[in-house]
Each structure stands twice: as structure tokens, then as C-alpha cells.
Design an enzyme around this catalytic site. Structure first.
Site, PDB file in Angstrom:
ATOM      1  N   HIS A 162       0.840  -1.205   0.000  1.00  0.00           N
ATOM      2  CA  HIS A 162       0.000   0.000   0.000  1.00  0.00           C
ATOM      3  C   HIS A 162       0.875   1.255   0.000  1.00  0.00           C
ATOM      4  O   HIS A 162       1.674   1.463   0.907  1.00  0.00           O
ATOM      5  CB  HIS A 162      -0.926   0.008   1.221  1.00  0.00           C
ATOM      6  CG  HIS A 162      -2.147  -0.836   1.024  1.00  0.00           C
ATOM      7  ND1 HIS A 162      -3.304  -0.668   1.750  1.00  0.00           N
ATOM      8  CD2 HIS A 162      -2.403  -1.829   0.139  1.00  0.00           C
ATOM      9  CE1 HIS A 162      -4.207  -1.542   1.338  1.00  0.00           C
ATOM     10  NE2 HIS A 162      -3.689  -2.261   0.362  1.00  0.00           N
ATOM     11  N   TYR A 210       3.612   6.722  10.037  1.00  0.00           N
ATOM     12  CA  TYR A 210       2.793   5.558   9.664  1.00  0.00           C
ATOM     13  C   TYR A 210       3.659   4.451   9.047  1.00  0.00           C
ATOM     14  O   TYR A 210       3.495   3.273   9.382  1.00  0.00           O
ATOM     15  CB  TYR A 210       1.678   5.973   8.690  1.00  0.00           C
ATOM     16  CG  TYR A 210       0.605   4.908   8.565  1.00  0.00           C
ATOM     17  CD1 TYR A 210      -0.542   4.941   9.379  1.00  0.00           C
ATOM     18  CD2 TYR A 210       0.726   3.858   7.657  1.00  0.00           C
ATOM     19  CE1 TYR A 210      -1.510   3.952   9.282  1.00  0.00           C
ATOM     20  CE2 TYR A 210      -0.238   2.863   7.554  1.00  0.00           C
ATOM     21  CZ  TYR A 210      -1.356   2.929   8.370  1.00  0.00           C
ATOM     22  OH  TYR A 210      -2.313   1.951   8.284  1.00  0.00           O
ATOM     23  N   TYR A 269      -9.456   5.358   7.299  1.00  0.00           N
ATOM     24  CA  TYR A 269      -9.627   5.719   8.713  1.00  0.00           C
ATOM     25  C   TYR A 269     -10.688   6.817   8.739  1.00  0.00           C
ATOM     26  O   TYR A 269     -10.475   7.890   8.168  1.00  0.00           O
ATOM     27  CB  TYR A 269      -8.324   6.254   9.289  1.00  0.00           C
ATOM     28  CG  TYR A 269      -7.246   5.197   9.499  1.00  0.00           C
ATOM     29  CD1 TYR A 269      -7.086   4.569  10.732  1.00  0.00           C
ATOM     30  CD2 TYR A 269      -6.378   4.830   8.470  1.00  0.00           C
ATOM     31  CE1 TYR A 269      -6.094   3.617  10.942  1.00  0.00           C
ATOM     32  CE2 TYR A 269      -5.378   3.873   8.671  1.00  0.00           C
ATOM     33  CZ  TYR A 269      -5.246   3.268   9.917  1.00  0.00           C
ATOM     34  OH  TYR A 269      -4.265   2.320  10.114  1.00  0.00           O
TER      35      TYR A 269
HETATM   36  C1  DHB Z   1      -5.658  -2.980  11.042  1.00  0.00           C
HETATM   37  C2  DHB Z   1      -5.649  -2.645  12.363  1.00  0.00           C
HETATM   38  C3  DHB Z   1      -5.227  -1.388  12.734  1.00  0.00           C
HETATM   39  O1  DHB Z   1      -5.186  -1.042  14.022  1.00  0.00           O
HETATM   40  C4  DHB Z   1      -4.827  -0.460  11.807  1.00  0.00           C
HETATM   41  O2  DHB Z   1      -4.459   0.766  12.209  1.00  0.00           O
HETATM   42  C5  DHB Z   1      -4.827  -0.813  10.487  1.00  0.00           C
HETATM   43  C6  DHB Z   1      -5.229  -2.086  10.113  1.00  0.00           C
HETATM   44  C7  DHB Z   1      -6.119  -4.320  10.641  1.00  0.00           C
HETATM   45  O3  DHB Z   1      -6.464  -5.141  11.503  1.00  0.00           O
HETATM   46  O4  DHB Z   1      -6.175  -4.590   9.433  1.00  0.00           O
END
Ligand code: DHB
Ligand code: FAD
Length: 389
Positions: A72, A384, A200
Site C-alpha cells: 500500500h 505511519y 480511517y
Molecule cells: C488494522 C488494524 C489497525 O489497528 C490499523 O491501524 C490498520 C489495520 C487491521 O487489523 O487490518
């Protein structure tokens, strides 16, 4: 019994450390409280930073991940009907990988089997003794019989509820904690992901996250009350709530189906200092917890493993203890930054019970700054994808 490093906990931290050390000729025994099937049945993280991906390669367990993962280049953030993309690749030339923690763990168990590494499952009553001396040992029972393993070092990789952290005396240890007033309800479903990237979502009804595992396996979350009864959250109620928290265009595209896993996780920030006591080293959730917003849990566990692995290799190969002596300091410096990112992202995206109108305006201004300010996006992207080790 005797070994060089006893690893308490057969989750991702313990397994990765065991595999890396094995490849350098350092012998380990892993002690795990549950069965292998139980550990592999837990649905947890899904996003891997490049640092963890590289360690999987170094551990020689990346073949399936490299074949099956999704790369990604960015992630989406939405607020009500607005949605924008933070493109890591364009901003900082990096990316993340979608590959479930369950798969990481499975690959590591398979690799440990292949090299004949010893793992003892269903151990009870683990106690770490004399960790502040030159001759630590670990006692436990398995199948009703008492055992003792003498070792050079103990790696406490036994998660938040393990025994390792509690072995460090209260007079030495300081815990820092913040419990958030909500949880995440997670659902896994055999449906195609709603979008090519994660979303998100900040909404008036609370946070939501659209994630995935593969082309026909989706992982979705909604912010909920941590005391909610999971049985009250029928699939229909979950899908309905999720659709109301994402932009309309996304809600219209969402393919729903029966859940194959559903669970509620509490959200907490937690750090224990120091992460070393004598010959005991804490790694991963045993030492720290982040709220999951920002996907840092598994990835911070991996950076601990990296520092400890380097330190132990220098100790055994070069008779140099500098790496293990500075382990706690180095690991914590990175952890606190990940704690800050996870805390800030949680604050930006969730609805809090005591939020005033002013607080909501501040939250909105923060999201809009991120939407329109490239410097803010770069900071988000760097955190990130993961800060360098
Ligand atoms: C997932 C969980 C998370 O806390 C996140 O920030 C991104 C992805 C997941 O379970 O896919
Ligand atoms: P763990 O995975 O907890 O492994 C510790 C192991 O030690 C376990 O197998 C346990 O059975 C064993 N153990 C415990 N006590 C003992 C003992 N006394 N003796 C022997 N063995 C013992 N992170 C994300 O980034 N995204 C997510 O979506 C996400 N979701 C999560 C959901 C839940 C419910 C939880 C609990 C965590 C989640 N996390 C998530 C965090 C992430 O999964 C963890 O950071 C990661 O599992 C840490 O790995 P670990 O090996 O340090 O600890």
C-alpha cells in the site's frame, strides 16, 4: 535443561527473535502458555512496516509474505463525506504492506519447525528467577511435571498479561498508562475490501476503519463502548453502523456478508520503564501497548526484537555487551514516538464522551490541516510507515 536464551511467549515477538537468533547459531527455547492453534486463531494486526518486512526477510521467512501481501502506497482519511489520500510513496518514497499477524505467526512457527527449534506449549506457572544475577533460570510446569531451564538471558515476550514485566521489582519499574474511554469492535468477513486502500474514518457517530487481509477477506472496525455485549452487535447492526460512519460513496460500494470473527478490544497506551532488568529483557506488548489507531502494536514489537537481536549477536559473537546494555534506552526512544503517534491519531479520529464543541472544532481543524498541509502529511507518512530503527 539448559539453553542460551529462554524466550517466554510464543507470539510474534518471541517467534521472530527465536528465528533470527537461530540463524546466528544462538540457541533458544520458547515457552508458550497456550496451544499453537490458539495462538494462530487470534485475529490481530494487519499492517507491516518496512522494518518488520525486512526482518522477516532476514529471518528467512518472507517467501509467502512477498508472494501474497498487498503493498500500500498510501492510506485514506475521511471525515463525514470528505475523503483524502495520504500518499506515502509520493511524500517520502516509502510504503507499508498488508499481511496479517496470523500469517506472520504461522510462517514463523513453520520456520521454527523446519529448523527443529524447541517450543514448549501449554506451560503453566512460569517464574523467572535470579534475573539480576549472572545465572538466571526459568521454572514452570508442563503436563503436571515441574521443569527448570538454566540460561544466559531471558527474553520476556509474553504480552501485556505475561509474567515477565511483573518480575521487575516495583522499586525499579515505572508504568505509564492512559486508558481510552472506548473500544474497537472488529469484524472479519469473507467479502472483497470496499476500497483499494485503508480508510480511517472520523464521523459524528464515532471512528470506523476499513481494512483488509486479501482480495476476499475484509477487516472492519467501529468505535464502541468497551463494555458493550458482543452478542448485541449482530452482523446487521454492525454493517449498518459502519455504513453510517464512512462517506456515502463508500457505504454504497460496501459488500456485506456474515462475520467469521467478531471481538471487542479495549484501547490503552502503556509503557513500562526500564525494559531491562539484569539478564531479563522485555519485548513487545510485555513492555508497551498502543491504541491500534496507526497500526503500531506489532511494529513496535518488531523494533524491540531488532534491538535485542543486535545486542545479543554482538554479545555472543564479539563479546561486546554495549548493545544489550543500551537496549532499554534505544527501544524506549522509538517506542515513545510511536506512542505519541498512536495517541495523537486516536485523539484526531475518535469521539470522546466529554468532548466540548470547542474540542470538536479543534479536532476538525486538525484533520483539515492534515488534508491540506503537505508538511503535516509528511509527518503522518513518516510515522505511519515507521520511524527508522
Ligand atoms: C488494522 C488494524 C489497525 O489497528 C490499523 O491501524 C490498520 C489495520 C487491521 O487489523 O487490518
Ligand atoms: P502477544 O502477541 O500478546 O504474544 C505473547 C504470547 O505470550 C502469547 O502467545 C501468550 O499466550 C504468551 N504468554 C502470555 N503469558 C505467558 C506466560 N506466563 N508464559 C508463557 N507464555 C505466555 N496491533 C495492531 O497493530 N493492529 C491491530 O489491529 C491490533 N489488534 C489487536 C487486537 C487485540 C485483541 C490485541 C490484544 C492486540 C492487538 N494489536 C493490534 C496489537 C498486536 O497484536 C500486538 O502488539 C502484538 O501481538 C504483540 O506481539 P507480542 O508477541 O509482543 O505479544
Amino acid at each position: 535443561m539448559r539453553t542460551q536464551v529462554v524466550i517466554v511467549g510464543g507470539g510474534p515477538s518471541g517467534l521472530l527473535l527465536g528465528q533470527l537468533l537461530h540463524r546466528k547459531g544462538i540457541e533458544t527455547i520458547i515457552l508458550e502458555r497456550k496451544t499453537r492453534e490458539y495462538v494462530l486463531g487470534r485475529i490481530r494486526a494487519g499492517i507491516l512496516e518496512t522494518g518488520l518486512v525486512n526482518m522477516m526477510r532476514e529471518a528467512g521467512v518472507a517467501e509467502r509474505m512477498d508472494k501474497e501481501c498487498f503493498v500500500h502506497d498510501g492510506t485514506c482519511i475521511s471525515y463525514e463525506n470528505e475523503m483524502f489520500d495520504i500518499n506515502f510513496q509520493k511524500l517520502i518514497g516509502q510504503n507499508v504492506v498488508v499481511y496479517g499477524q496470523t500469517e506472520v505467526t504461522r510462517d514463523l512457527y513453520d520456520a521454527r519447525d523446519a529448523v527443529g527449534g524447541q517450543t514448549i506449549f501449554e506451560v503453566e506457572g512460569v517464574e523467572i528467577r535470579d534475573a539480576d544475577t549472572e545465572a538466571p533460570y526459568v521454572t514452570f510446569t508442563v503436563d503436571g511435571s515441574a521443569r527448570r531451564i538454566d540460561c544466559d538471558f531471558v527474553a520476556g515476550c509474553d504480552g501485556f498479561h505475561g509474567v515477565s514485566r511483573k518480575t521487575i521489582p516495583d522499586t525499579v519499574r515505572k508504568d505509564y498508562e492512559k486508558v481510552f474511554p472506548f473500544g474497537w469492535l472488529g469484524v472479519l468477513s469473507e467479502t472483497p475490501p470496499v476500497h483499494e486502500e485503508l480508510i480511517y474514518a472520523n464521523s459524528a457517530r464515532g471512528f470506523a476503519l476499513c481494512s483488509m487481509r486479501n482480495e476476499n477477506l475484509s477487516r472492519y472496525y467501529v468505535q464502541c463502548n468497551v463494555n458493550d455485549d458482543i452478542f448485541e452487535w449482530t452482523d446487521e447492526k454492525f454493517w449498518d453502523e459502519l455504513k453510517r460512519r464512512v462517506p456515502e460513496a463508500i457505504a454504497e460500494k460496501l459488500v456485506t456478508g456474515p462475520s467469521i470473527e467478531k471481538s471487542i478490544a479495549p484501547l490503552r497506551s502503556f509503557v513500562c520503564e526500564p525494559m531491562r532488568w539484569g539478564r531479563l529483557f522485555l519485548c513487545g506488548d510485555a513492555a508497551h501497548i498502543v491504541p491500534p489507531t496507526g497500526a503500531k502494536g506489532l511494529n513496535t514489537a518488531a523494533s524491540d526484537v531488532h534491538y535485542l537481536y543486535e545486542g545479543l549477536v554482538h554479545y555472543y559473537q564479539d563479546k561486546d555487551s554495549h548493545g544489550i546494555d543500551t537496549y532499554s534506552e534505544k527501544a524506549l526512544a522509538r517506542i515513545w514516538k510511536a506512542e505519541r503517534f498512536s495517541w495523537a491519531t486516536t485523539n484526531m479520529l475518535h469521539r470522546f464522551p466529554d468532548q466540548s464543541d470547542f474540542d470538536l472544532k479543534m479536532q476538525r481543524a486538525e484533520i483539515e490541516s492534515l488534508h491540506h498541509n503537505e508538511t503535516a502529511q509528511k509527518w503522518f507518512a513518516q510515522n505511519y510507515v515507521g520511524l527508522p530503527y
